[in-house]
Design an enzyme around this catalytic site. Sequence first.
Site, PDB file in Angstrom:
ATOM      1  N   CYS A  90      29.876  28.826   3.915  1.00  0.00           N
ATOM      2  CA  CYS A  90      31.130  29.079   3.583  1.00  0.00           C
ATOM      3  C   CYS A  90      31.275  28.658   2.025  1.00  0.00           C
ATOM      4  CB  CYS A  90      31.990  28.032   4.327  1.00  0.00           C
ATOM      5  SG  CYS A  90      31.872  28.492   5.977  1.00  0.00           S
ATOM      6  N   HIS A 362      39.613  33.296   6.669  1.00  0.00           N
ATOM      7  CA  HIS A 362      38.464  32.619   6.026  1.00  0.00           C
ATOM      8  C   HIS A 362      37.118  33.632   6.002  1.00  0.00           C
ATOM      9  CE1 HIS A 362      35.147  29.951   4.967  1.00  0.00           C
ATOM     10  NE2 HIS A 362      34.975  29.251   6.246  1.00  0.00           N
ATOM     11  N   CYS A 392      34.195  22.156   3.090  1.00  0.00           N
ATOM     12  CA  CYS A 392      32.984  21.946   4.115  1.00  0.00           C
ATOM     13  C   CYS A 392      32.318  23.088   4.310  1.00  0.00           C
ATOM     14  CB  CYS A 392      33.761  21.392   5.259  1.00  0.00           C
ATOM     15  SG  CYS A 392      34.748  22.447   6.556  1.00  0.00           S
TER      16      CYS A 392
END
Length: 407
Positions: A90, A362, A392
């Site tokens: 991510c 996302h 995270c």
Amino acid sequence: MTDAVVVSATRSPIGRARKGSLVDVRPDDLAAQVVGAALEAVPGLSVAELDDLMLGCAEPSGEHGTNLARVVAVLLGHDGLPGTTVNRFCSSSVQTTRMAMHAIRAGEGHAFVSAGVECISRYRGVSGSDLFGADVMNPRFTEARDRTARTAELDADWHDPREDGALPDVYIAMGQTAENVAHLRGISRERQDHWGVTSQNRAEAAIAAGHVAAEITPVTTPSGGVVSTDDGPRAGVTYEKVASLQPVFRATGTVTAGNCCALNDGAAALVVTSADFAHAHGLQPLARVVSTGVSALSPEIMGLGPVEASRQALERAGLTMSDVDLVEINEAFASQVLASADELGVDEERLNVHGGAIAYGHPFGATGARITTTLLNALRVTDGTIGLETMCVGGGQGMAVVYERLS
């Protein structure tokens, strides 16, 4: 030491995976449109002077494979522009900005593209949150995966399996990590739902005020349509509605579709140069890349990754949290945003002020650069100076970057 500065930042609209406005757009075509727009915003920069195109992608296979960065460079007609595709899940496009900063500080280049893309609609053989096939997993983690399944079934409290001499579950589904963090830090369903509503309401207000449109590069789809707005943010979201949703990952859990992000398609791009290069070419820096941090912890509580990474970045910047005007914590899940904010001492008034990934979505590889674009825009709107971006990362990591707004 030479400073690295951001001279251009933009992003695509964010589409809902498999049913949204960008389902027919390939990731290379999407990234090419956004990178092209980021470069067009700095006409004083010749592409021939770029040192590298660095592109973040969380699942670099299929249409996302074959060194996507180089494909994008060639699609744009820049055959002489190198390209590398980077995977730190991510935070992949935070990693590319960090790499640009390091190269500039080391004197190994003056101008870079830091971009990211993820089109989950274009994944093959993947559905929902099951991003990894069991056939590629190391069987040494079988016991860990069985333990995760038992914990989920019982909705049990989490403790570190290393205390029992066992391997943690490196393949654990992100939703299970969010439930573990909620248990470990006592983040209630009510707090998670309230934050989910806050994210949606803040995004709705930012859109209405015209702040979000300033970040977005409209995208042309293969059919010739033009997409200029996000699919995700929902108007009029209320706590009562979100509180009525059923848990997604555990029968008696707390994570629902209302307090976590969706799966999405999107791209974002920054142009990062040395301060000297920007000055010499008449480019107006948007912000200075002050410092970065990267950390790791148990994969089973990856949502707490922002804590140590942010502390690293702030210490390297010579700052404390009280010096930071705005904070962006990626909203993979409300439980991990709230737990991380609690540990870092971030009050909600300066956290994700234009809404976060719960509202916008996302698109993994793009999210780092998307958040940078949102943060710099929000600092401009609020006349703030120092911004902290953190997130995270799957597998149990955290990344952070500190920016100083310059214009």
